[in-house]
Enzyme design. Structure first.
Site, PDB file in Angstrom:
ATOM      1  N   PHE A 233      67.220 -25.509 -45.562  1.00  0.00           N
ATOM      2  CA  PHE A 233      66.108 -25.870 -44.730  1.00  0.00           C
ATOM      3  C   PHE A 233      65.383 -24.578 -44.622  1.00  0.00           C
ATOM      4  O   PHE A 233      65.785 -23.163 -44.785  1.00  0.00           O
ATOM      5  CB  PHE A 233      66.746 -26.136 -43.335  1.00  0.00           C
ATOM      6  N   THR A 234      64.012 -24.749 -44.359  1.00  0.00           N
ATOM      7  CA  THR A 234      63.077 -23.752 -44.647  1.00  0.00           C
ATOM      8  C   THR A 234      63.514 -22.306 -43.557  1.00  0.00           C
ATOM      9  O   THR A 234      63.856 -21.083 -44.365  1.00  0.00           O
ATOM     10  CB  THR A 234      61.517 -23.938 -43.878  1.00  0.00           C
TER      11      THR A 234
ATOM     12  N   ASP B 113      75.073 -26.628 -39.221  1.00  0.00           N
ATOM     13  CA  ASP B 113      73.709 -26.889 -38.476  1.00  0.00           C
ATOM     14  C   ASP B 113      73.594 -27.975 -37.959  1.00  0.00           C
ATOM     15  O   ASP B 113      73.610 -29.469 -38.199  1.00  0.00           O
ATOM     16  CB  ASP B 113      72.416 -26.910 -39.573  1.00  0.00           C
TER      17      ASP B 113
ATOM     18  N   LYS C  41      65.595 -30.871 -30.886  1.00  0.00           N
ATOM     19  CA  LYS C  41      65.787 -31.822 -31.748  1.00  0.00           C
ATOM     20  C   LYS C  41      66.609 -32.846 -30.803  1.00  0.00           C
ATOM     21  O   LYS C  41      66.331 -33.571 -29.861  1.00  0.00           O
ATOM     22  CB  LYS C  41      66.357 -31.922 -33.170  1.00  0.00           C
TER      23      LYS C  41
ATOM     24  N   ARG D 244      56.246 -32.011 -46.874  1.00  0.00           N
ATOM     25  CA  ARG D 244      57.592 -31.415 -47.098  1.00  0.00           C
ATOM     26  C   ARG D 244      57.804 -31.554 -48.932  1.00  0.00           C
ATOM     27  O   ARG D 244      58.360 -32.646 -49.175  1.00  0.00           O
ATOM     28  CB  ARG D 244      58.646 -32.221 -46.456  1.00  0.00           C
TER      29      ARG D 244
HETATM   30  N1  F0G Z   1      67.802 -26.486 -38.882  1.00  0.00           N
HETATM   31  C1  F0G Z   1      66.921 -27.562 -39.017  1.00  0.00           C
HETATM   32  C2  F0G Z   1      67.726 -28.515 -39.665  1.00  0.00           C
HETATM   33  C3  F0G Z   1      65.764 -27.889 -38.532  1.00  0.00           C
HETATM   34  O1  F0G Z   1      65.340 -29.014 -38.659  1.00  0.00           O
HETATM   35  C4  F0G Z   1      65.264 -26.850 -37.768  1.00  0.00           C
HETATM   36  C5  F0G Z   1      63.731 -26.970 -37.268  1.00  0.00           C
HETATM   37  C6  F0G Z   1      65.819 -25.456 -37.609  1.00  0.00           C
HETATM   38  C7  F0G Z   1      67.143 -25.510 -38.132  1.00  0.00           C
HETATM   39  C8  F0G Z   1      65.201 -24.263 -37.043  1.00  0.00           C
HETATM   40  O2  F0G Z   1      65.072 -24.804 -35.608  1.00  0.00           O
HETATM   41  O3  F0G Z   1      62.832 -24.813 -35.022  1.00  0.00           O
HETATM   42  O4  F0G Z   1      64.459 -24.516 -33.120  1.00  0.00           O
HETATM   43  O5  F0G Z   1      63.924 -22.778 -34.628  1.00  0.00           O
HETATM   44  N2  F0G Z   1      62.981 -27.714 -37.666  1.00  0.00           N
HETATM   45  C9  F0G Z   1      61.695 -28.225 -37.311  1.00  0.00           C
HETATM   46  C10 F0G Z   1      61.296 -29.308 -37.774  1.00  0.00           C
HETATM   47  C11 F0G Z   1      60.964 -27.008 -37.280  1.00  0.00           C
HETATM   48  O6  F0G Z   1      59.916 -29.691 -37.866  1.00  0.00           O
HETATM   49  O7  F0G Z   1      61.808 -30.047 -38.784  1.00  0.00           O
HETATM   50  P1  F0G Z   1      64.001 -24.055 -34.640  1.00  0.00           P
END
Ligand code: F0G
Length: 461
Positions: A128-129, A219, A262, A386
Site C-alpha cells: 500500500f502506498t 494492517d 475506513k 490506481r
Molecule cells: N492501509 C491501507 C490499506 C489503506 O487503504 C490506507 C489508506 C492506509 C493504510 C493509510 O491510512 O490514510 O489513514 O493514513 N487508504 C486511503 C485510500 C488513503 O484512499 O485508500 P491513512
C-alpha cells in the site's frame, strides 16, 4: 431472484441530515479538470457531484457517534475517551496495548521506525502506498509476496489477498530471517481490488513467521470487511459472528496499524495496537514526538469517542451486508453491461480495468489517470487512479514501477450514497466505455518526489 437480493442489503438506517450536492455542466467540468492537471486529487470538492475518490474519512457518522462527540473529554492527558477506545480495541481486536494516532500512516511511521533497521526486508501481501513509503523511509525494502492470482484482474479466486507461502519462504531462505523486520498483512488488500485474505492463509502465515522468529504486523484498516468475506466464503466460519472472526484474525499477529477512517465510520483517527510490552513502551514514547501525548495521539477526545462507538457499529452484520452489498450491486450491474472490472467484486470499491478500456494506450500514456479524468468530465463523478502513477518509482533505479494492474477505483464511502447514486454511476461508466476508442491519453508534466499520485499534473496528448 433480483428482488430478494435487493432486500438482503437494503440500508439498515434512515436519513436524518442531508448535504446538498453541487451540479456542474460538462463545459465547466472540462475546465475544472484541465485546471486540476487531469488529477482528480486536485479537483475542489465543490466541483464534484458524486465523490468516489476514497472511502477514507468520507463516512457518514450515526446519531450515536455524533452524540459521542458531545461527551468528548478534551483533557491533554488521560482523556476519558482514550480509555473507552482502549477498551473497545481490546474487546473487538484483542490487542493488549493501544497507541492512538491521527490516522493510519501515523501508526505506520511509528512501527516502521521501531522495527526496521536499514538494509532489512519487509514482505507484504501487495504494497500500500503510505505503508511501503514508511518502510522505505526507515531503510527497508518492500517485497511483494501475494499470490499471483492477485495480479490478474479476471481471476475469480475467492481470497486474492492471500500470501503465497512459497514466496515468503523463498525470501526467508534468500535473505535470512534476521534480515526480515516483519511481514505486513493487509486485509482486505486495497491495491488488489479490496480482496480478502482467508483465515486459513492467515494462520499459515503466522505459523511460518513464528517458526522463523518473524513478527506479523496486521494492517487492520478494512479488517471487519475482510471478516465479513471470511464469514461468507470460508465454510467453517459461516456461523461465527464478525466479531469472533475479527478476534481470531488479529490473534495471528503481533501488532496492528489502523486507519479508523475506513472500517470505523469516522472522518479522522487511527491507532497502533500491540501485544508486546517493550514495543509498546517504545511506541508510546515515540508517539509523543510525531503525533501527540500517548493518550490522544493527534486526536481530540471527541474523535476518539466517535471511533470507539464506530467500532461497535462497524462490526454489525447488518451494516457490513449493506455496505458490501452496495459495492456488489454496482459491480454486478457493470458486469452485466460487459464492462471490465476486477473480479471478484471487492469490499470497498469497484476497480475498472483501464488497460481493457484503452488497449490503444501504453502504460506511459497513463490509461487509468485518463479514465478517471474522462469519467469526471462525463458526469462529475470523482474516482481515483490506481495504476502506474500510484505505483511510483523504484527507489534504487529511479525507474517507474509498471504494475500489472492499471485500475480506476470507484470507492464507496460508508452510509453516504443511495442506490440512485449507484445507478447514475453505472450509467456514466457505461457512457465512457462506449466512447473508449476516441481517447489519446495523457503526459505527466509535474512529478512530486513522494506519493506522486496525490499532486502530479498532466496534460492531454
Ligand atoms: N492501509 C491501507 C490499506 C489503506 O487503504 C490506507 C489508506 C492506509 C493504510 C493509510 O491510512 O490514510 O489513514 O493514513 N487508504 C486511503 C485510500 C488513503 O484512499 O485508500 P491513512
Amino acid at each position: 431472484m433480483p428482488t430478494l437480493q435487493r432486500r438482503s442489503w437494503a440500508e439498515p438506517f434512515k436519513i436524518k441530515t442531508v448535504e446538498p450536492l453541487k451540479m456542474t455542466t460538462r463545459r465547466e467540468r472540462e475546465q475544472f479538470i484541465r485546471e486540476a492537471g487531469y488529477n482528480t486529487f486536485l479537483l475542489k470538492s465543490r466541483e464534484v457531484y458524486i465523490d468516489l475518490l476514497t472511502d477514507s474519512g468520507t463516512n457518514a457518522m450515526s446519531d450515536y457517534q455524533w452524540a459521542g462527540m458531545m461527551v468528548g473529554d478534551e483533557a491533554y492527558a488521560g482523556s476519558e475517551n482514550y480509555y473507552h477506545l482502549e477498551q473497545k480495541v481490546q474487546e473487538y481486536y484483542g490487542y493488549k496495548y493501544l497507541v492512538p494516532t491521527h490516522q493510519g500512516r501515523g501508526a505506520e511511521n511509528i512501527i516502521s521506525k521501531i522495527l526496521i533497521k536499514p538494509g532489512m526486508y519487509v514482505p507484504g501481501n501487495m504494497y500500500f502506498t503510505t505503508t511501503r513509503l514508511h518502510q522505505e523511509l526507515a531503510g527497508g525494502t518492500f517485497v511483494d509476496v501475494i499470490v499471483d492470482e492477485a495480479h490478474d484482474s479476471q481471476n475469480e479466486h475467492p481470497f486474492k489477498g492471500n500470501v503465497d507461502l512459497q514466496k515468503f519462504e523463498d525470501l526467508i531462505k534468500r535473505v535470512g530471517a534476521n534480515k526480515i523486520a516483519y511481514i505486513t498483512i493487509g486485509a482486505t488488500v486495497n491495491m488488489a481490488g479490496g480482496q480478502p485474505i482467508s483465515m486459513q492463509n492467515l494462520r499459515a502465515v503466522h505459523s511460518l513467521a513464528k517458526k522463523n522468529g518473524i513478527k506479523v504486523v496486521f494492517d487492520a484498516t478494512r479488517a471487519m470487511e475482510n471478516a465479513y468475506f471470511i464469514k461468507r466464503r470460508e465454510k467453517e466460519y459461516e456461523h461465527k459472528s464478525v466479531k469472533e472472526i475479527l478476534h481470531e484474525m488479529c490473534s495471528y499477529s503481533d501488532a496492528a496499524t489502523m486507519s479508523g477512517k475506513k472500517d470505523l465510520l469516522v472522518n479522522i483517527g487511527g491507532f497502533l495496537a500491540l501485544n508486546d510490552s517493550d514495543i509498546f513502551e517504545e511506541a508510546r514514547n515515540m508517539v509523543v514526538i510525531y503525533e501527540g501525548l500517548h493518550t490522544y495521539g493527534g486526536l481530540a477526545g471527541r474523535d476518539m469517542e466517535a471511533m470507539a462507538r464506530g467500532i461497535e457499529e462497524a462490526c454489525q452484520l447488518d451494516h457490513l451486508q449493506a455496505r458490501i452489498g452496495q459495492v456488489e450491486y454496482v459491480g454486478n450491474r457493470l458486469i452485466e453491461l460487459g464492462i471490465p472490472i476486477v473480479r471478484p467484486i471487492g469490499g470497498h470499491a469497484i476497480f475498472l480495468d483501464a488497460k481493457k478500456f484503452y488497449p490503444q494506450l501504453d502504460q506511459l500514456k497513463f490509461p487509468a489517470q485518463t479514465l478517471a479524468a474522462e469519467l469526471y468530465v462525463d458526469s462529475g463523478i470523482r474516482a481515483m487512479e490506481r495504476g502506474i502513477v500510484s505505483a511510483g518509482r523504484n527507489k534504487e533505479t529511479g525507474d517507474h514501477y509498471f504494475p500489472k494492474l492499471e485500475l480506476v477505483r470507484l470507492t464507496f464511502p460508508r452510509r453516504v450514497y443511495t442506490q440512485a447514486h449507484c445507478d447514475v454511476t453505472v450509467e456514466s461508466v457505461y457512457e465512457v466505455w462506449n466512447n473508449r476508442s476516441t481517447v489519446n491519453g495523457l503526459t505527466m508534466v509535474y512529478e512530486p518526489k513522494y506519493l506522486r499520485f496525490f499532486q502530479a499534473r498532466f496534460e492531454k496528448l
